[in-house]
Scaffold this motif. Sequence first.
Motif, PDB file in Angstrom:
ATOM      1  N   THR A  19       0.864  -1.185   0.000  1.00  0.00           N
ATOM      2  CA  THR A  19       0.000   0.000   0.000  1.00  0.00           C
ATOM      3  C   THR A  19       0.893   1.225   0.000  1.00  0.00           C
ATOM      4  O   THR A  19       2.086   1.151   0.304  1.00  0.00           O
ATOM      5  CB  THR A  19      -0.920   0.060   1.232  1.00  0.00           C
ATOM      6  N   LYS A  20       0.261   2.342  -0.300  1.00  0.00           N
ATOM      7  CA  LYS A  20       1.010   3.583  -0.373  1.00  0.00           C
ATOM      8  C   LYS A  20       0.650   4.438   0.827  1.00  0.00           C
ATOM      9  O   LYS A  20      -0.514   4.742   1.042  1.00  0.00           O
ATOM     10  CB  LYS A  20       0.627   4.316  -1.654  1.00  0.00           C
ATOM     11  N   GLY A  21       1.663   4.823   1.586  1.00  0.00           N
ATOM     12  CA  GLY A  21       1.407   5.638   2.760  1.00  0.00           C
ATOM     13  C   GLY A  21       2.694   5.748   3.533  1.00  0.00           C
ATOM     14  O   GLY A  21       3.627   4.981   3.302  1.00  0.00           O
ATOM     15  N   SER A  22       2.731   6.711   4.463  1.00  0.00           N
ATOM     16  CA  SER A  22       3.988   6.843   5.194  1.00  0.00           C
ATOM     17  C   SER A  22       4.095   5.695   6.196  1.00  0.00           C
ATOM     18  O   SER A  22       3.114   5.301   6.800  1.00  0.00           O
ATOM     19  CB  SER A  22       4.043   8.193   5.900  1.00  0.00           C
ATOM     20  N   PRO A  23       5.297   5.150   6.361  1.00  0.00           N
ATOM     21  CA  PRO A  23       5.474   4.024   7.278  1.00  0.00           C
ATOM     22  C   PRO A  23       5.082   4.412   8.700  1.00  0.00           C
ATOM     23  O   PRO A  23       5.249   5.575   9.091  1.00  0.00           O
ATOM     24  CB  PRO A  23       6.967   3.737   7.206  1.00  0.00           C
ATOM     25  N   VAL A  24       4.564   3.446   9.430  1.00  0.00           N
ATOM     26  CA  VAL A  24       4.107   3.731  10.783  1.00  0.00           C
ATOM     27  C   VAL A  24       5.117   3.241  11.803  1.00  0.00           C
ATOM     28  O   VAL A  24       5.492   3.927  12.732  1.00  0.00           O
ATOM     29  CB  VAL A  24       2.753   3.056  11.040  1.00  0.00           C
ATOM     30  N   TRP A  25       5.560   2.012  11.624  1.00  0.00           N
ATOM     31  CA  TRP A  25       6.621   1.493  12.470  1.00  0.00           C
ATOM     32  C   TRP A  25       7.852   1.485  11.586  1.00  0.00           C
ATOM     33  O   TRP A  25       7.947   2.273  10.682  1.00  0.00           O
ATOM     34  CB  TRP A  25       6.247   0.092  12.952  1.00  0.00           C
ATOM     35  N   ASN A  26       8.716   0.541  11.815  1.00  0.00           N
ATOM     36  CA  ASN A  26       9.842   0.475  10.893  1.00  0.00           C
ATOM     37  C   ASN A  26       9.638  -0.617   9.869  1.00  0.00           C
ATOM     38  O   ASN A  26      10.560  -1.349   9.537  1.00  0.00           O
ATOM     39  CB  ASN A  26      11.145   0.277  11.658  1.00  0.00           C
ATOM     40  N   GLU A  27       8.377  -0.744   9.399  1.00  0.00           N
ATOM     41  CA  GLU A  27       8.101  -1.835   8.468  1.00  0.00           C
ATOM     42  C   GLU A  27       8.852  -1.612   7.167  1.00  0.00           C
ATOM     43  O   GLU A  27       9.199  -0.485   6.799  1.00  0.00           O
ATOM     44  CB  GLU A  27       6.592  -1.983   8.208  1.00  0.00           C
ATOM     45  N   LYS A  28       9.083  -2.722   6.463  1.00  0.00           N
ATOM     46  CA  LYS A  28       9.859  -2.652   5.227  1.00  0.00           C
ATOM     47  C   LYS A  28       9.050  -1.972   4.138  1.00  0.00           C
ATOM     48  O   LYS A  28       7.827  -2.094   4.080  1.00  0.00           O
ATOM     49  CB  LYS A  28      10.231  -4.056   4.775  1.00  0.00           C
ATOM     50  N   THR A  29       9.747  -1.262   3.276  1.00  0.00           N
ATOM     51  CA  THR A  29       9.080  -0.626   2.146  1.00  0.00           C
ATOM     52  C   THR A  29       9.836  -0.989   0.872  1.00  0.00           C
ATOM     53  O   THR A  29      11.011  -1.360   0.907  1.00  0.00           O
ATOM     54  CB  THR A  29       9.086   0.915   2.282  1.00  0.00           C
ATOM     55  N   ILE A  30       9.114  -0.910  -0.244  1.00  0.00           N
ATOM     56  CA  ILE A  30       9.742  -1.057  -1.548  1.00  0.00           C
ATOM     57  C   ILE A  30       9.384   0.191  -2.343  1.00  0.00           C
ATOM     58  O   ILE A  30       8.192   0.438  -2.562  1.00  0.00           O
ATOM     59  CB  ILE A  30       9.221  -2.310  -2.291  1.00  0.00           C
ATOM     60  N   ASN A  31      10.359   0.958  -2.727  1.00  0.00           N
ATOM     61  CA  ASN A  31      10.106   2.240  -3.423  1.00  0.00           C
ATOM     62  C   ASN A  31       9.005   3.062  -2.756  1.00  0.00           C
ATOM     63  O   ASN A  31       8.069   3.513  -3.405  1.00  0.00           O
ATOM     64  CB  ASN A  31       9.687   2.024  -4.882  1.00  0.00           C
ATOM     65  N   ASN A  32       9.057   3.168  -1.464  1.00  0.00           N
ATOM     66  CA  ASN A  32       8.064   3.924  -0.709  1.00  0.00           C
ATOM     67  C   ASN A  32       6.678   3.288  -0.612  1.00  0.00           C
ATOM     68  O   ASN A  32       5.739   3.935  -0.156  1.00  0.00           O
ATOM     69  CB  ASN A  32       7.909   5.350  -1.244  1.00  0.00           C
ATOM     70  N   TYR A  33       6.556   2.059  -1.068  1.00  0.00           N
ATOM     71  CA  TYR A  33       5.305   1.332  -0.829  1.00  0.00           C
ATOM     72  C   TYR A  33       5.506   0.445   0.402  1.00  0.00           C
ATOM     73  O   TYR A  33       6.557  -0.185   0.552  1.00  0.00           O
ATOM     74  CB  TYR A  33       4.948   0.451  -2.029  1.00  0.00           C
TER      75      TYR A  33
END
Lengths: 210, 303
Positions: A19-33
């Motif tokens: 999903t697209k949104g600012s991270p809440v915890w330190n969850e992993k992201t891929i290109n800001n997703y």
Amino acid sequence: MIKEYKFENIYSDGKHILTKGSPVWNEKTINNYRIWNPRRSKLCAMILNKCKIMPIKKNSTVLYLGASSGTTVSYVSDIADKGMIYCVEFSGRVFRDLIAMCEKRKNIVPILADANQPESYQHIVESVDVVYQDIAQRNQIQIFKKNAKMFLKKNGYGIIMVKARSIDTTARPEDVYKKAVEDLKDFEILEKIGLEPYCKDHLAVALENK
Amino acid sequence: MKLVTKWFGVFLVDEDEIVKYELFPKNSDEIAERLKKINDGEILDEEEKLTKGMEIEKGERDIDYSDYGFTLDLLHSASIQFGKMLFREIPEDRYVIQAVNAIDEINKAINIMTERFIEWYLYYFPEEKEKNFGKIIAEYDGENKTNPETETHNISSTDKEMLKDVAISILTLQKTKNKLEKYVEKEMEKIAPNLSFFAGPRIGAKLIALSGGLGRLSVMPSSKIQLLGAEKALFRHLSHEGKSPKYGVIFQHPVIHNAKHNRGRIARVFANNAAIAVRADYYSKHFIGNELKKRFMKQISKG
Ligand SMILES: C[S@@+](CC[C@H](N)C(=O)[O-])C[C@H]1O[C@@H](n2cnc3c(N)ncnc32)[C@H](O)[C@@H]1O
């Protein structure tokens, strides 16, 4: 390659649901997703197990019962980014974490209350497009019905994570699910989706308020 | 006519028509404060203003906040502020509940450790009498002072050292327990003076803890107060495996404990008066303890 995955505001890179949104915890992201973990979130398991309908959309208002510390809620908030999520949780211990998460998300209203008593938040919650319920309780179907009666719009949707173990510990899961679906006969059942292998002893039921 | 309260205002509704309304200030602090009052069951100034003191039933109706210029941003901020208020405010009875539960647990620990001490000690002084052990533990320094000649064989110095440490732990627990008891007494004086005077601070605090809080205890029927703490026995009874219990923690009160006959009736009358005491504590804290005690003694002396 990240592409929209069948439903509004839900994406995939072919391996993960995102999903697209600012991270809440330190969850992993891929290109800001944000990567959505199906083992921590039944809604994601339901998507990966190929549900045909996703009642939660861009503009949905959602009543979310059993928010816990807000793992799934944060993703629902990404999906319904133009909508609103009213989330109810009755344990003070996790509510603290829920509030911390809500501070980073404009479209969530946290409510500390017992979902058994929808009257107690009637002055806060408006009519909603979706009632989502994930509370491992014996009387969870009854709780869902009470809330749907009070808040769910006509032609609105329900998503219920039916837990076999907490409704009746001795009965076989299939029997528990059958009984739950019977108890929901006032609604039109749209889909029933098992959540294995991500989550044991749970059935996701999607329905419409006819 | 009905009164509908929403997070953004109060509305007077007649046959589904909004006839009059009072909006809340468009400010999240102010809204949070009102959410708190609604949560606590208080009457809002806006409600009073609208009803002018008349009794109007509360009801429900969909009302759209945006029709009155409110936004969900406001609700979002207000609900977070309200949520934080709930944490800041810990009800005053919570501390005494922790303390009285701690006393119970320490008591259990003391009993278990004392038994262990005795069992161990008797290897060396098999003749020692049970009743002396309070003194022995309090004074133990590796020697038997009450009955030195009964020693069967020599205790090694490591054993002495170990036993002494166990004794010291028991004494430390006892000290903590005494402190906690004083604390409970002082706190109960503040939050439930009548109950504390009538039933004793310890039993009073235990009743508060078992019921979940002073507020809950104040609305509990006395028949239930009588059985608080007897849940296990009650459950056994309901599954046909035991006698119906007549009392819970109130049994620890000497009047009930030492009663030779009519214990069930005394327990009932006791619970009755305790219920009155709690209500006085919850609603006014006006002191009626003396009268209650007199009343109680009279009621039970009538046979
Ligand atoms: C399985 S967890 C929910 C997990 C969450 N949906 C997620 O995926 O992140 C169930 C939650 O429901 C809450 N709950 C149970 N009964 C409830 C009730 N009657 N009212 C409100 N919350 C309840 C529990 O405190 C718990 O946090």
